[in-house]
Design a protein around this motif. Structure first.
Motif, PDB file in Angstrom:
ATOM      1  N   GLY A 139      36.401  48.780  36.769  1.00  0.00           N
ATOM      2  CA  GLY A 139      35.587  48.893  37.977  1.00  0.00           C
ATOM      3  C   GLY A 139      35.615  47.639  38.828  1.00  0.00           C
ATOM      4  N   GLN A 140      36.011  46.492  38.247  1.00  0.00           N
ATOM      5  CA  GLN A 140      36.000  45.249  39.020  1.00  0.00           C
ATOM      6  C   GLN A 140      37.197  45.154  39.977  1.00  0.00           C
ATOM      7  OE1 GLN A 140      35.389  42.097  35.945  1.00  0.00           O
ATOM      8  NE2 GLN A 140      33.367  41.849  36.879  1.00  0.00           N
ATOM      9  N   LEU A 141      36.949  44.522  41.123  1.00  0.00           N
ATOM     10  CA  LEU A 141      37.965  44.364  42.165  1.00  0.00           C
ATOM     11  C   LEU A 141      38.482  42.926  42.181  1.00  0.00           C
ATOM     12  CD1 LEU A 141      39.307  45.825  44.687  1.00  0.00           C
ATOM     13  CD2 LEU A 141      37.577  44.631  46.046  1.00  0.00           C
ATOM     14  N   ILE A 142      39.809  42.797  42.073  1.00  0.00           N
ATOM     15  CA  ILE A 142      40.482  41.503  42.174  1.00  0.00           C
ATOM     16  C   ILE A 142      40.989  41.392  43.604  1.00  0.00           C
ATOM     17  CG2 ILE A 142      42.450  40.133  41.350  1.00  0.00           C
ATOM     18  CD1 ILE A 142      42.420  42.054  38.834  1.00  0.00           C
ATOM     19  N   HIS A 143      40.697  40.308  44.288  1.00  0.00           N
ATOM     20  CA  HIS A 143      41.254  40.158  45.634  1.00  0.00           C
ATOM     21  C   HIS A 143      41.465  38.692  45.984  1.00  0.00           C
ATOM     22  CE1 HIS A 143      37.014  39.792  47.439  1.00  0.00           C
ATOM     23  NE2 HIS A 143      36.820  40.153  46.192  1.00  0.00           N
ATOM     24  N   VAL A 144      42.288  38.480  47.001  1.00  0.00           N
ATOM     25  CA  VAL A 144      42.650  37.123  47.414  1.00  0.00           C
ATOM     26  C   VAL A 144      41.627  36.633  48.434  1.00  0.00           C
ATOM     27  CG1 VAL A 144      44.437  35.746  48.573  1.00  0.00           C
ATOM     28  CG2 VAL A 144      45.090  37.547  46.950  1.00  0.00           C
ATOM     29  N   LYS A 145      41.259  35.359  48.303  1.00  0.00           N
ATOM     30  CA  LYS A 145      40.313  34.729  49.221  1.00  0.00           C
ATOM     31  C   LYS A 145      40.853  34.822  50.656  1.00  0.00           C
ATOM     32  CE  LYS A 145      39.810  30.209  48.849  1.00  0.00           C
ATOM     33  NZ  LYS A 145      39.504  28.913  48.218  1.00  0.00           N
ATOM     34  N   ALA A 146      39.999  35.174  51.606  1.00  0.00           N
ATOM     35  CA  ALA A 146      40.416  35.364  52.999  1.00  0.00           C
ATOM     36  C   ALA A 146      41.201  34.162  53.540  1.00  0.00           C
ATOM     37  CB  ALA A 146      39.196  35.653  53.871  1.00  0.00           C
ATOM     38  N   LYS A 147      40.742  32.948  53.223  1.00  0.00           N
ATOM     39  CA  LYS A 147      41.407  31.730  53.715  1.00  0.00           C
ATOM     40  C   LYS A 147      42.832  31.583  53.180  1.00  0.00           C
ATOM     41  CE  LYS A 147      37.806  28.317  54.774  1.00  0.00           C
ATOM     42  NZ  LYS A 147      37.120  27.124  54.250  1.00  0.00           N
ATOM     43  N   SER A 148      43.096  32.189  52.028  1.00  0.00           N
ATOM     44  CA  SER A 148      44.407  32.028  51.378  1.00  0.00           C
ATOM     45  C   SER A 148      45.404  33.113  51.789  1.00  0.00           C
ATOM     46  CB  SER A 148      44.245  32.061  49.857  1.00  0.00           C
ATOM     47  OG  SER A 148      43.268  31.137  49.439  1.00  0.00           O
ATOM     48  N   GLU A 149      44.924  34.194  52.361  1.00  0.00           N
ATOM     49  CA  GLU A 149      45.788  35.358  52.644  1.00  0.00           C
ATOM     50  C   GLU A 149      47.001  35.030  53.504  1.00  0.00           C
ATOM     51  OE1 GLU A 149      43.380  38.437  54.280  1.00  0.00           O
ATOM     52  OE2 GLU A 149      42.367  38.886  52.376  1.00  0.00           O
TER      53      GLU A 149
END
Length: 209
Positions: A139-149
């Motif tokens: 259920g957990q979401l892995i995502h990239v930090k906005a500043k790093s995208e």
């Protein structure tokens, strides 16, 4: 250690264990499908039971890029769980954050995944996580930090640059690469995990210690 020597040692280890640990090692193994060193092409003598089990344990460890102590801790947890210890072990290792970044093609290799996490580019459910061994729950979401995208490694990933180099996406993950995010929808099953290992031999290796 430089990137070049790290790549060389990964390729050498891949040849010794007979499995591709990186996309580059996979290409190398196609050309040279034998162990490194001057005796690599000669037929190996029959290994002892211990040597066979040890190599299988090393193969599992190498595929997740973890230390012996980390594998031993995961094994003890797997043994306490209900079900088959070997299958539990791989399922536990597969929920590591660094492993799931590779499975989702956000990272190309475990080393790159680990670097992304340690350099604080990765969030889980909006919280910064800097431990590659962090265990992701269903259920957990892995995502990239906005500043790093916008940085190059993530731009390459978002464009699908690693997809053809890695095993196909397993059914326990939902991935939106263009958004640089992946969700673990449920616990992985051993049969679905793209890891080359006779897990029973790993269990036997630790049981004999």
């Amino acid at each position: 250690m430089s990137t070049k020597s790290r790549t060389r040692s990964k390729t050498r280890l891949s040849r010794a264990l007979g499995i591709a640990l990186t996309p580059k090692a996979a290409k190398y193994l196609e050309k040279r499908p034998y162990a490194p060193g001057e005796h690599g092409r000669t037929k190996r003598k029959t290994d002892s039971d211990y040597a066979v089990r040890l190599r299988e344990k090393q193969r599992l460890r190498a595929q997740y890029g973890i230390r012996e102590a980390q594998l031993k801790i995961a094994f003890e947890e797997a043994r306490r769980r209900q079900g088959l210890t070997g299958e539990n072990l791989v399922e536990i290792l597969e929920t590591r954050l660094d492993a799931l970044l590779v499975r989702s093609a956000i990272a190309r290799t475990t080393a790159q995944a680990r670097q992304m996490v340690v350099h604080r580019h990765i969030l889980v459910d909006g919280q910064l996580v800097d431990r590659p061994s962090f265990r992701v729950k269903p259920g957990q979401l892995i995502h990239v930090k906005a500043k790093s995208e916008g940085t190059e490694p993530f731009q390459v990933a978002a464009a699908g640059g690693h997809v053809d180099l890695l095993p196909k996406l397993p059914p326990y993950l939902e991935v939106e690469l263009d958004k640089l995010q992946a969700r673990l929808v449920r616990a992985p099953k051993r049969i679905e995990i793209p890891v080359t290992c006779e897990v029973q031999l790993v269990v036997e290796y630790y049981a004999a210690r």
